[in-house]
Design an enzyme around this catalytic site. Structure first.
Site, PDB file in Angstrom:
ATOM      1  N   CYS A   1     -15.576   4.396 -26.516  1.00 58.16           N
ATOM      2  CA  CYS A   1     -16.528   4.771 -27.057  1.00 58.16           C
ATOM      3  C   CYS A   1     -17.212   4.898 -25.754  1.00 58.16           C
ATOM      4  O   CYS A   1     -18.541   4.343 -25.315  1.00 58.16           O
ATOM      5  CB  CYS A   1     -17.601   3.933 -27.854  1.00 58.16           C
ATOM      6  SG  CYS A   1     -18.716   4.926 -28.419  1.00 58.16           S
TER       7      CYS A   1
ATOM      8  N   TYR B   1     -10.928   5.476 -10.612  1.00 61.46           N
ATOM      9  CA  TYR B   1     -10.697   6.287  -9.169  1.00 61.46           C
ATOM     10  C   TYR B   1     -10.686   7.560  -9.175  1.00 61.46           C
ATOM     11  O   TYR B   1     -10.101   8.307  -8.417  1.00 61.46           O
ATOM     12  CB  TYR B   1      -9.273   5.512  -8.870  1.00 61.46           C
ATOM     13  CG  TYR B   1      -9.210   4.022  -8.704  1.00 61.46           C
ATOM     14  CD1 TYR B   1      -7.991   3.664  -9.519  1.00 61.46           C
ATOM     15  CD2 TYR B   1      -9.935   3.254  -7.866  1.00 61.46           C
ATOM     16  CE1 TYR B   1      -8.081   2.393  -9.583  1.00 61.46           C
ATOM     17  CE2 TYR B   1      -9.740   2.028  -7.944  1.00 61.46           C
ATOM     18  CZ  TYR B   1      -8.626   1.353  -8.556  1.00 61.46           C
ATOM     19  OH  TYR B   1      -8.480   0.178  -8.726  1.00 61.46           O
TER      20      TYR B   1
ATOM     21  N   GLU C   1       4.382  -6.236   1.552  1.00 62.37           N
ATOM     22  CA  GLU C   1       3.946  -6.670   0.270  1.00 62.37           C
ATOM     23  C   GLU C   1       3.718  -5.656  -0.938  1.00 62.37           C
ATOM     24  O   GLU C   1       2.564  -5.509  -1.295  1.00 62.37           O
ATOM     25  CB  GLU C   1       3.215  -7.998   0.104  1.00 62.37           C
ATOM     26  CG  GLU C   1       1.930  -7.581   0.804  1.00 62.37           C
ATOM     27  CD  GLU C   1       1.012  -8.566   1.048  1.00 62.37           C
ATOM     28  OE1 GLU C   1      -0.406  -8.546   1.195  1.00 62.37           O
ATOM     29  OE2 GLU C   1       1.185  -9.958   1.001  1.00 62.37           O
ATOM     30  N   PRO C   2       4.854  -4.711  -1.010  1.00 58.55           N
ATOM     31  CA  PRO C   2       4.446  -3.473  -1.996  1.00 58.55           C
ATOM     32  C   PRO C   2       4.255  -3.986  -3.392  1.00 58.55           C
ATOM     33  O   PRO C   2       4.896  -5.250  -4.029  1.00 58.55           O
ATOM     34  CB  PRO C   2       5.759  -2.582  -1.850  1.00 58.55           C
ATOM     35  CG  PRO C   2       6.785  -3.899  -1.487  1.00 58.55           C
ATOM     36  CD  PRO C   2       6.197  -4.666  -0.634  1.00 58.55           C
ATOM     37  N   GLY C   3       3.414  -3.603  -4.092  1.00 53.82           N
ATOM     38  CA  GLY C   3       3.153  -3.659  -5.570  1.00 53.82           C
ATOM     39  C   GLY C   3       3.628  -2.223  -6.340  1.00 53.82           C
ATOM     40  O   GLY C   3       4.588  -2.288  -6.866  1.00 53.82           O
TER      41      GLY C   3
ATOM     42  N   TYR D   1      -0.826  -0.986 -12.138  1.00 52.09           N
ATOM     43  CA  TYR D   1      -2.304  -1.224 -12.339  1.00 52.09           C
ATOM     44  C   TYR D   1      -2.758  -0.455 -13.600  1.00 52.09           C
ATOM     45  O   TYR D   1      -3.880   0.201 -13.472  1.00 52.09           O
ATOM     46  CB  TYR D   1      -3.004  -0.621 -11.060  1.00 52.09           C
ATOM     47  CG  TYR D   1      -2.581  -0.990  -9.915  1.00 52.09           C
ATOM     48  CD1 TYR D   1      -1.933  -0.361  -8.809  1.00 52.09           C
ATOM     49  CD2 TYR D   1      -3.088  -2.452  -9.323  1.00 52.09           C
ATOM     50  CE1 TYR D   1      -1.343  -1.266  -7.792  1.00 52.09           C
ATOM     51  CE2 TYR D   1      -2.677  -3.205  -8.115  1.00 52.09           C
ATOM     52  CZ  TYR D   1      -1.829  -2.408  -7.398  1.00 52.09           C
ATOM     53  OH  TYR D   1      -1.537  -3.051  -6.432  1.00 52.09           O
TER      54      TYR D   1
ATOM     55  N   ARG E   1      -7.485   3.783 -14.532  1.00 52.62           N
ATOM     56  CA  ARG E   1      -7.515   4.302 -13.334  1.00 52.62           C
ATOM     57  C   ARG E   1      -8.169   5.693 -13.268  1.00 52.62           C
ATOM     58  O   ARG E   1      -8.881   5.966 -12.275  1.00 52.62           O
ATOM     59  CB  ARG E   1      -6.141   4.283 -12.589  1.00 52.62           C
ATOM     60  CG  ARG E   1      -5.552   2.972 -12.284  1.00 52.62           C
ATOM     61  CD  ARG E   1      -4.021   3.093 -11.530  1.00 52.62           C
ATOM     62  NE  ARG E   1      -4.279   3.628 -10.161  1.00 52.62           N
ATOM     63  CZ  ARG E   1      -4.107   4.741 -10.034  1.00 52.62           C
ATOM     64  NH1 ARG E   1      -3.473   5.720 -10.774  1.00 52.62           N
ATOM     65  NH2 ARG E   1      -4.154   5.347  -8.685  1.00 52.62           N
TER      66      ARG E   1
ATOM     67  N   GLY F   1       0.754  -1.173   0.065  1.00 50.55           N
ATOM     68  CA  GLY F   1      -0.121  -0.146  -0.030  1.00 50.55           C
ATOM     69  C   GLY F   1       0.810   1.251  -0.149  1.00 50.55           C
ATOM     70  O   GLY F   1       0.296   2.379  -0.123  1.00 50.55           O
TER      71      GLY F   1
HETATM   72  C1  LIG Z   1      -3.428  -8.226   0.008  1.00 52.19           C
HETATM   73  C2  LIG Z   1      -2.571  -7.081  -0.876  1.00 52.19           C
HETATM   74  N1  LIG Z   1      -1.374  -7.021  -0.717  1.00 52.19           N
HETATM   75  C3  LIG Z   1      -0.707  -5.936  -1.369  1.00 52.19           C
HETATM   76  C4  LIG Z   1      -1.161  -5.408  -2.143  1.00 52.19           C
HETATM   77  C5  LIG Z   1      -0.125  -4.324  -3.011  1.00 52.19           C
HETATM   78  O1  LIG Z   1      -0.871  -2.878  -2.794  1.00 52.19           O
HETATM   79  P1  LIG Z   1       0.118  -1.832  -3.390  1.00 52.19           P
HETATM   80  O2  LIG Z   1       0.218  -2.076  -4.959  1.00 52.19           O
HETATM   81  O3  LIG Z   1      -0.576  -0.445  -3.031  1.00 52.19           O
HETATM   82  O4  LIG Z   1       1.265  -1.852  -2.803  1.00 52.19           O
HETATM   83  C6  LIG Z   1      -2.484  -5.139  -2.662  1.00 52.19           C
HETATM   84  C7  LIG Z   1      -3.092  -4.317  -3.531  1.00 52.19           C
HETATM   85  O5  LIG Z   1      -4.387  -4.214  -3.524  1.00 52.19           O
HETATM   86  C8  LIG Z   1      -3.389  -6.307  -1.612  1.00 52.19           C
HETATM   87  O6  LIG Z   1      -4.638  -6.267  -1.955  1.00 52.19           O
END
Ligand SMILES: Cc1ncc(COP(=O)(O)O)c(C=O)c1O
Length: 430
Positions: A354, A327, A283-285, A383, A323, A241
């Site tokens: 469209c 959002y 767990e960053p994405g 995303y 997005r 997050g």
């Molecule tokens: C369970 C969980 N972990 C990690 C993430 C990664 O979030 P972010 O990409 O904001 O770090 C998410 C995103 O929705 C999630 O649902």
């Protein structure tokens, strides 16, 4: 086009790439991905004992991305059979795979167990029963984390990407039912190894207030488990997050500072109870891949509505970047072939779906646009591709990975043949 006027992403000439691979085009910088991963190694993995970073593959997943994560010795968070299958194709170490998701199917759970996935993050009782059934039948044991909803009341991010509140589809509520039946059931089940807990508060977060609040709530449950069941968890996954700046002038998150404050609180709390501090997982994405991506579009029609606005349409839009529509997300952009020209004209960048809602950027200042110009939208690594669709049967763009001035396609552009590839014609009338 005068090369000197071109926008270089790292050392890659974006105009040249657009001409070589076509548009819309996702460009991902391996150097920026590595810079972010190395930063996490410096401020977290190499700084604390017994910690781990998982890459949240939902942000951007492909075999090549899973290979980079594997090479960097990180773990990976997958939330579907598709993400899991991709990790398997990358020969990802199963022990470092964490299988998430709020409604895993029997088939997905079986695939994960057959592949030897290290940890399944259990979201609900239905999954728990399916896992017990499958591992008992195979006479094996499975490590699990229990996903919890901390039930926070205030989380400062977009409503659609909040997950740590009470009213959520994710995880178990921390209540009597969890304590008296769910946890009791798990502890009495020989085929399960309760490794610990998981929670994820939400996405695009810029301070650690929610993280600290959530930890305190979960820590009470850890203490309860220790004193009531004499059971010490060995893993606490505090989710991802971590936010990134999308607009110019927004200060990036100091992830080292945020993680330090969280770890200080965690270390302090566990030093007060008779158990070892469990392994802490993040767990960053978005934070890893978001800033590493840009998207290049070609400008097509330009139309001015007197005294109102000038629309400039691109050859992509919500089908490759949902997005803004979903959002209300805001991005920054530049004109790749006019990078050094003054940004002194307002444009609204319209996608070609469209759909009136397919507006990518509203009232953005850019140099005077001409049809055929290339528009670069920044920070689209997360995303975007992973949420891309075939709405209007639009083709999903290619993804090109750049590194040290070299470029490689890591996801091919879809073709019209791909689009109809699963279509089946009507059966002939007999
Ligand atoms: C369970 C969980 N972990 C990690 C993430 C990664 O979030 P972010 O990409 O904001 O770090 C998410 C995103 O929705 C999630 O649902």
């Amino acid at each position: 086009m005068n090369k000197k006027n071109n926008y270089y992403f790292e050392s890659a000439d974006t105009v040249k790439l657009a001409e070589k691979y076509g548009t819309p085009l996702y460009i991902l910088s391996e150097d920026i991905i590595m810079k972010n991963i190395n930063n996490l190694k410096r401020v977290f993995i190499n700084k604390y004992k017994n910690v781990q970073v998982l890459y949240a593959s939902k942000a951007f997943m492909s075999i090549a991305m899973a290979q980079i994560i594997k090479r960097e010795d990180l773990g990976i968070d997958v939330v579907s059979g598709g993400e899991l299958y991709t990790a398997i194709q990358a020969e990802f170490n199963p022990d470092k795979i964490y299988f998430h998701g709020n409604n895993k199917t029997f088939e997905e759970i079986e695939m994960a167990i057959d592949y030897g996935v290290g940890t399944i993050v259990v979201d609900n009782l239905n999954e728990l029963d399916m896992i017990i059934g499958i591992v008992t039948a195979k006479n094996i044991k499975q490590k699990i984390l229990i996903r919890l909803s901390p039930g926070l009341t205030e989380i400062d991010t977009h409503e659609y990407i909040i997950t740590g509140q009470r009213d959520t589809k994710f995880g178990f509520q921390i209540d009597q039912h969890l304590k008296s039946s769910v946890i009791a059931k798990i502890l009495n089940e020989d085929s399960l190894i309760l490794s610990g807990f998981h929670y994820h508060i939400g996405s695009q977060l810029f301070d650690n207030e929610s993280y600290l609040k959530a930890f305190k709530i979960i820590f009470e449950l850890v203490e309860w488990l220790l004193s009531n069941h004499d059971y010490a968890i060995d893993t606490l996954n505090i989710g991802g997050g971590f936010g990134i700046p999308y607009e110019e002038g927004i200060k990036p998150l100091d992830i080292g500072k945020v993680l330090e404050e969280i770890m200080v609180e965690i270390e302090r709390s566990f030093s007060n109870i008779p158990m070892d501090r469990p392994r802490i997982i993040i767990e960053p994405g978005r934070w890893i891949v978001g800033p590493a991506g840009i998207t290049v579009y070609k400008i097509g029609s330009i139309k001015t509505i007197e005294h109102l606005r000038t629309y400039a349409a691109i050859d992509g839009g919500m089908s490759d970047n949902i997005r803004p529509s979903l959002y209300g997300a805001v991005y920054s952009a530049d004109v790749a072939n006019k990078y050094n020209q003054a940004k002194d004209h307002f444009y609204t960048i319209a996608g070609k779906a469209c759909e009136s809602g397919d507006i990518l950027l509203k009232d953005i200042k850019l140099p005077v646009l001409d049809s055929g110009d290339y528009l670069v939208v920044h920070s689209t690594g997360a995303y975007n591709f992973s949420m891309a669709s075939n709405y209007n049967r639009m083709l999903i763009p290619a993804v090109v990975l750049v590194k040290d001035g070299k470029d490689q396609v890591i996801v091919k552009r879809q073709t019209y043949q791909d689009i109809i590839g699963r279509d089946i014609k009507l059966m002939e009338e007999k």
